[in-house]
Design a protein around this motif. Structure first.
Motif, PDB file in Angstrom:
ATOM      1  N   GLY B 375      14.309  -5.515   2.098  1.00 34.30           N
ATOM      2  CA  GLY B 375      13.254  -5.918   1.093  1.00 34.30           C
ATOM      3  C   GLY B 375      12.049  -6.046   1.421  1.00 34.30           C
ATOM      4  O   GLY B 375      11.104  -5.592   0.739  1.00 34.30           O
ATOM      5  N   ILE B 376      11.849  -6.611   2.704  1.00 36.30           N
ATOM      6  CA  ILE B 376      10.538  -7.010   3.194  1.00 36.30           C
ATOM      7  C   ILE B 376       9.728  -5.642   3.564  1.00 36.30           C
ATOM      8  O   ILE B 376       8.609  -5.208   3.336  1.00 36.30           O
ATOM      9  N   ALA B 377      10.672  -4.583   4.205  1.00 37.99           N
ATOM     10  CA  ALA B 377      10.288  -3.297   4.645  1.00 37.99           C
ATOM     11  C   ALA B 377       9.942  -2.506   3.400  1.00 37.99           C
ATOM     12  O   ALA B 377       8.712  -1.834   3.391  1.00 37.99           O
ATOM     13  N   LEU B 378      10.356  -2.648   2.116  1.00 42.74           N
ATOM     14  CA  LEU B 378      10.116  -1.963   1.177  1.00 42.74           C
ATOM     15  C   LEU B 378       8.802  -2.315   0.286  1.00 42.74           C
ATOM     16  O   LEU B 378       7.956  -1.706   0.305  1.00 42.74           O
ATOM     17  N   MET B 379       8.616  -3.661   0.448  1.00 38.40           N
ATOM     18  CA  MET B 379       7.390  -3.973   0.077  1.00 38.40           C
ATOM     19  C   MET B 379       6.208  -3.793   0.801  1.00 38.40           C
ATOM     20  O   MET B 379       5.200  -3.440   0.364  1.00 38.40           O
ATOM     21  N   SER B 380       6.420  -3.864   2.048  1.00 35.97           N
ATOM     22  CA  SER B 380       5.437  -3.628   3.024  1.00 35.97           C
ATOM     23  C   SER B 380       4.959  -2.084   2.741  1.00 35.97           C
ATOM     24  O   SER B 380       3.648  -1.606   2.915  1.00 35.97           O
ATOM     25  N   ASN B 381       5.932  -1.279   2.903  1.00 34.41           N
ATOM     26  CA  ASN B 381       5.767   0.131   2.443  1.00 34.41           C
ATOM     27  C   ASN B 381       4.939   0.587   1.008  1.00 34.41           C
ATOM     28  O   ASN B 381       4.200   1.460   1.065  1.00 34.41           O
ATOM     29  N   PHE B 382       5.467  -0.239   0.094  1.00 33.17           N
ATOM     30  CA  PHE B 382       4.649  -0.113  -1.118  1.00 33.17           C
ATOM     31  C   PHE B 382       3.077  -0.407  -1.078  1.00 33.17           C
ATOM     32  O   PHE B 382       2.349   0.109  -1.444  1.00 33.17           O
ATOM     33  N   LEU B 383       2.902  -1.605  -0.011  1.00 30.90           N
ATOM     34  CA  LEU B 383       1.385  -1.817  -0.061  1.00 30.90           C
ATOM     35  C   LEU B 383       0.758  -0.740   0.768  1.00 30.90           C
ATOM     36  O   LEU B 383      -0.320  -0.299   0.472  1.00 30.90           O
ATOM     37  N   ALA B 384       1.424  -0.346   1.878  1.00 28.11           N
ATOM     38  CA  ALA B 384       0.893   0.741   2.823  1.00 28.11           C
ATOM     39  C   ALA B 384       0.667   2.028   1.931  1.00 28.11           C
ATOM     40  O   ALA B 384      -0.379   2.689   1.831  1.00 28.11           O
ATOM     41  N   ALA B 385       1.536   2.432   0.878  1.00 31.39           N
ATOM     42  CA  ALA B 385       1.459   3.534  -0.014  1.00 31.39           C
ATOM     43  C   ALA B 385       0.403   3.400  -0.758  1.00 31.39           C
ATOM     44  O   ALA B 385      -0.558   4.396  -1.355  1.00 31.39           O
ATOM     45  N   ALA B 386       0.003   2.062  -1.404  1.00 27.86           N
ATOM     46  CA  ALA B 386      -1.095   1.966  -2.270  1.00 27.86           C
ATOM     47  C   ALA B 386      -2.364   2.126  -1.545  1.00 27.86           C
ATOM     48  O   ALA B 386      -3.170   2.883  -2.009  1.00 27.86           O
ATOM     49  N   LEU B 387      -2.480   1.637  -0.315  1.00 25.06           N
ATOM     50  CA  LEU B 387      -3.646   1.906   0.537  1.00 25.06           C
ATOM     51  C   LEU B 387      -4.097   3.278   0.785  1.00 25.06           C
ATOM     52  O   LEU B 387      -5.079   3.763   0.679  1.00 25.06           O
ATOM     53  N   VAL B 388      -2.852   3.885   1.020  1.00 23.92           N
ATOM     54  CA  VAL B 388      -2.971   5.289   1.470  1.00 23.92           C
ATOM     55  C   VAL B 388      -3.343   5.995   0.373  1.00 23.92           C
ATOM     56  O   VAL B 388      -4.097   7.119   0.387  1.00 23.92           O
ATOM     57  N   GLY B 389      -2.587   5.768  -0.482  1.00 25.07           N
ATOM     58  CA  GLY B 389      -2.910   6.768  -1.884  1.00 25.07           C
ATOM     59  C   GLY B 389      -4.115   6.660  -2.588  1.00 25.07           C
ATOM     60  O   GLY B 389      -4.742   7.552  -3.090  1.00 25.07           O
ATOM     61  N   VAL B 390      -4.911   5.611  -2.038  1.00 24.98           N
ATOM     62  CA  VAL B 390      -6.391   5.492  -2.654  1.00 24.98           C
ATOM     63  C   VAL B 390      -7.233   5.951  -1.650  1.00 24.98           C
ATOM     64  O   VAL B 390      -8.219   6.841  -2.133  1.00 24.98           O
ATOM     65  N   LEU B 391      -7.075   5.573  -0.407  1.00 24.97           N
ATOM     66  CA  LEU B 391      -8.071   6.023   0.622  1.00 24.97           C
ATOM     67  C   LEU B 391      -8.108   7.339   1.154  1.00 24.97           C
ATOM     68  O   LEU B 391      -9.051   7.975   1.494  1.00 24.97           O
ATOM     69  N   ALA B 392      -6.657   8.079   1.011  1.00 23.10           N
ATOM     70  CA  ALA B 392      -6.478   9.301   1.795  1.00 23.10           C
ATOM     71  C   ALA B 392      -7.193  10.332   0.886  1.00 23.10           C
ATOM     72  O   ALA B 392      -7.894  11.026   1.604  1.00 23.10           O
ATOM     73  N   PRO B 393      -7.242  10.574  -0.351  1.00 21.38           N
ATOM     74  CA  PRO B 393      -7.746  11.505  -0.945  1.00 21.38           C
ATOM     75  C   PRO B 393      -9.429  11.437  -0.984  1.00 21.38           C
ATOM     76  O   PRO B 393     -10.320  12.360  -0.919  1.00 21.38           O
ATOM     77  N   ILE B 394      -9.774   9.955  -0.980  1.00 26.87           N
ATOM     78  CA  ILE B 394     -11.564   9.692  -0.870  1.00 26.87           C
ATOM     79  C   ILE B 394     -11.712  10.290   0.598  1.00 26.87           C
ATOM     80  O   ILE B 394     -13.054  10.953   0.640  1.00 26.87           O
ATOM     81  N   THR B 395     -11.011  10.103   1.686  1.00 27.23           N
ATOM     82  CA  THR B 395     -11.496  10.369   2.908  1.00 27.23           C
ATOM     83  C   THR B 395     -11.383  11.689   3.108  1.00 27.23           C
ATOM     84  O   THR B 395     -12.233  12.646   3.572  1.00 27.23           O
ATOM     85  N   LEU B 396     -10.349  12.587   2.417  1.00 28.40           N
ATOM     86  CA  LEU B 396     -10.402  13.734   2.601  1.00 28.40           C
ATOM     87  C   LEU B 396     -11.461  14.779   1.869  1.00 28.40           C
ATOM     88  O   LEU B 396     -12.043  15.575   2.578  1.00 28.40           O
ATOM     89  N   ARG B 397     -11.811  14.053   0.858  1.00 28.95           N
ATOM     90  CA  ARG B 397     -12.873  14.753   0.058  1.00 28.95           C
ATOM     91  C   ARG B 397     -14.076  14.696   0.814  1.00 28.95           C
ATOM     92  O   ARG B 397     -14.970  15.433   1.025  1.00 28.95           O
ATOM     93  N   ARG B 398     -14.369  13.308   1.520  1.00 23.01           N
ATOM     94  CA  ARG B 398     -15.534  13.178   2.552  1.00 23.01           C
ATOM     95  C   ARG B 398     -15.562  13.881   3.764  1.00 23.01           C
ATOM     96  O   ARG B 398     -16.600  14.578   3.951  1.00 23.01           O
TER      97      ARG B 398
END
Lengths: 433, 433
Positions: B375-398
């Motif tokens: 349960g805790i691992a899934l929650m942490s991974n969801f949070l990580a996924a949200a951060l990477v999901g937002v930041l990765a495309p913006i960083t790649l574009r830069r």
């Protein structure tokens, strides 16, 4: 905007076109969005509402009082108004209908009587018609009396006394022919009219196949009802593309970048739950091999590779198939040729990558049998991925399900299950046998 | 076609528009494709070549001898010819240039001198210009003398003596105003001309933001060079959408449904190899926990769920971000608001699905600690996924990388690694600690 000085922002916003304002509003988080929406010139409000996604539109409408709304939408073209109607409060619809003259009210009601996503909903009833038994000169005099033409008028439509569609005359033909030329000679009757019940996706394909700028819409008796213009078709093409891209992640094309958290959660959790069921299915398969995993931990370490790479290879096939289906290029007639091509590609890729993965596994765990197991498992999963990648979208389409939405889930489930079974099954047989 | 009776097929094929024939050819496997291509009316050959993807075009050109090719392409519009030139054999280009008159040759050379995917490549130099100091009547007489207008002419362009762009006059204004009206009064000078070096994606956005049907193209001195029409813009919009959908699977938008196996293998194996490297990275992470996995086999059984669900949740964020970037709705100004929204959505989804998965794991393996860990691992991974999901495309574009192409690989790598580390790490601490 952050500094709170709204004057310059207002001036800036009102140099933009309605579509650009819509785009700007969609990019603003709640709070700022309402502030900027309040700065938009009320004259543009209606056009802006037409140009934003359903979710954002709802949030903007919630921010207006009924009087503002009535003022914003009552001057819209009939086709745009028809597009908005469902999102307006009943009270506002009533007011707007009351404020329209009888002709326009009847036209709006007619447009609304056609099914959503049909040619009838896209058309604008505002068309300019002429008779065949007249001349360029007479038509020009008629147009000068009439004054301004509807936006994007590139053709006049020629109709019979009973308003049946006979053909069209290009404005460019009118201005390049002598005044005495009979309209008869200028009629282009090659372009068939679009039946009013045609689905909008067919309309979009026809426009881009024939490079049309506009096209007449007729009822089942060939009576001219209206006209579809390319700007609306461009919107459909864009929406369709967004639909495909977002539905692969279980989202709708109207999803707001800043949709409220409870709504975003509700929508996303459903798709995640479906994926969760398939993930448990894959885990249950792995669970069948618990004893094997206890004895050969290398299998546990490597198993994500087999499943994941199968999924990647299948995704490539799936992407090609979904585009092919959208363009009408894939069907029963070329299915066999497609399967045969993809099976050959998968065999070669499986051989190449299976050898690489097998070699690495052998070197890593100093066990050539393990390398053999993972190599064979990867090849089998590539073949399975090719078959599922071709057949799943076609089958989903036949079942009237959206391949762009469901294709990925079906594919991943298949490549996970087949990957785990082949890898752990072979591992049990060869390593423990 | 299968029965070998080609007469009816020929008749059927030649009722289609060039775009439809192109679509048909793209859907045919090799063998049949060449047969049908041989049946197409030679007059349509050039237009069909314009309407197919690069790969298919190459296969069709390979099937023609130089004389046929010269005949097919020499009557094309300049913009279409410029589009084809790179795919033609040198010998054919020379022949075509020889057959053109000097004016057209210079125009073609000018179009080819602009960078690919710029307004200069999209434009057609064939425009109708008028002077401002004249009247409707004079213009109409000029047009009647001139005869037929170029396709999709909805405006005439008003230029100075030095051919500088001053504004445009709609055909619809010409036909609705009295003959004596000065052109001066009808000029619309609000629409700025497009600089010739503008990237085609900007051109496409301007067209759909302003509902243009055509737009003038000028050089840096405001000299009118040509005209872009909506039909070419529609093609760009479609290509861009296809690019986005296919590049997520590491494919190009010109990929032929029936590309030859060696070519398909070569292209796909590169993307699969990149994914393989990241898969080995994830396996190496799992390998660090070999001792834990040996002692608690349930962790091996459940670990694909944590990684996979994190990937699914991140894909949803990524899809929204890629659309937002394409529409210019995402940038530094709303990044913080986006991260904050996605973190909240991920927290709630993590809480809901983490509880479900934890509960199922507890019930399945009769171990509440295991439920807590997943349960805790899934929650942490969801949070990580949200951060990477937002930041990765913006960083790649830069970094000037294509988010649609690389975003998925980056996301999956992150959610795999973070999922395995958090799940197996917590498992080691809590279950074996």
């Amino acid at each position: 905007l952050d500094s709170g000085r709204l004057g310059p922002v207002r001036r800036l916003v009102n140099t933009l076109s309605p579509a650009e304002i819509g785009n700007l509003l969609e990019s603003l988080p709640p709070g700022k969005r309402e502030v900027v929406w309040g700065l938009v010139d009320p004259e543009d409000d209606g056009e802006v509402l037409v140009h934003v996604g359903d979710d954002v539109r709802e949030s903007l409408i919630a921010d207006m009082d009924p009087d503002e709304l009535v003022a914003a939408v009552e001057d819209l073209d009939i086709d745009d108004l028809a597009d908005l109607v469902e999102d307006l409060p009943d009270q506002v619809i009533e007011e707007v209908l009351k404020s329209m003259d009888r002709d326009n009210r009847e036209r709006l009601e007619q447009v609304l009587s056609f099914p959503e996503e049909s040619a009838g909903r896209l058309m604008n009833p505002d068309v300019v018609t002429v008779r065949a038994d007249t001349t360029v000169d007479v038509v020009l005099r008629f147009l000068r009396l009439r004054g301004e033409l509807p936006d994007h008028t590139d053709h006049l439509y020629v109709v019979s006394r009973r308003h049946q569609y006979l053909g069209r005359v290009a404005l460019s033909a009118l201005v390049t022919h002598e005044p005495a030329t009979p309209i008869n000679e200028l009629i282009d009757d090659e372009q068939a009219a679009i039946p009013v019940t045609t689905p909008e996706s067919t309309v979009a394909n026809q426009f881009s196949d024939h490079d049309w700028l506009s096209a007449p819409v007729v009822d089942e008796n060939n009576i001219l009802l209206g006209r579809i213009t390319i700007d609306d078709v461009v919107d459909i093409i864009r929406e369709r593309a967004e639909h495909q891209a977002l539905s692969a992640a279980g989202l709708g094309e109207d999803e707001d970048l800043f949709s409220p958290v409870p709504r975003a959660v509700r929508r996303r959790v459903i798709w995640l739950a479906v994926n969760l069921v398939t993930a448990f299915l894959a885990s249950a398969v792995v669970g069948q091999f618990a004893q094997t995993l206890e004895r050969v931990v290398a299998l546990a370490i490597l198993m994500p590779i087999v499943a994941g790479m199968g999924g990647n290879a299948g995704t490539q096939v799936l992407a090609l198939m979904i585009r092919g289906l959208a363009l009408g290029q894939v069907g029963a007639s070329n299915l066999r040729a497609l399967v045969w091509k993809e099976v050959r590609v998968a065999s070669v890729n499986g051989l190449i990558l299976g050898s690489v993965v097998g070699g690495v596994a052998w070197a890593w765990f100093h066990d050539w049998k393990l390398g053999l197991v993972i190599g064979i498992a990867l090849m089998s999963n590539f073949l399975a991925a090719a078959l599922v990648g071709v057949l799943a979208p076609i089958t989903l389409r036949r079942l009237n399900l959206d391949p762009a939405l469901a294709g990925g889930v079906v594919l991943t489930t298949a490549t996970d299950v087949i990957g785990f079974v082949s890898f752990l099954g072979l591992g049990t047989l060869i390593l423990l046998g």
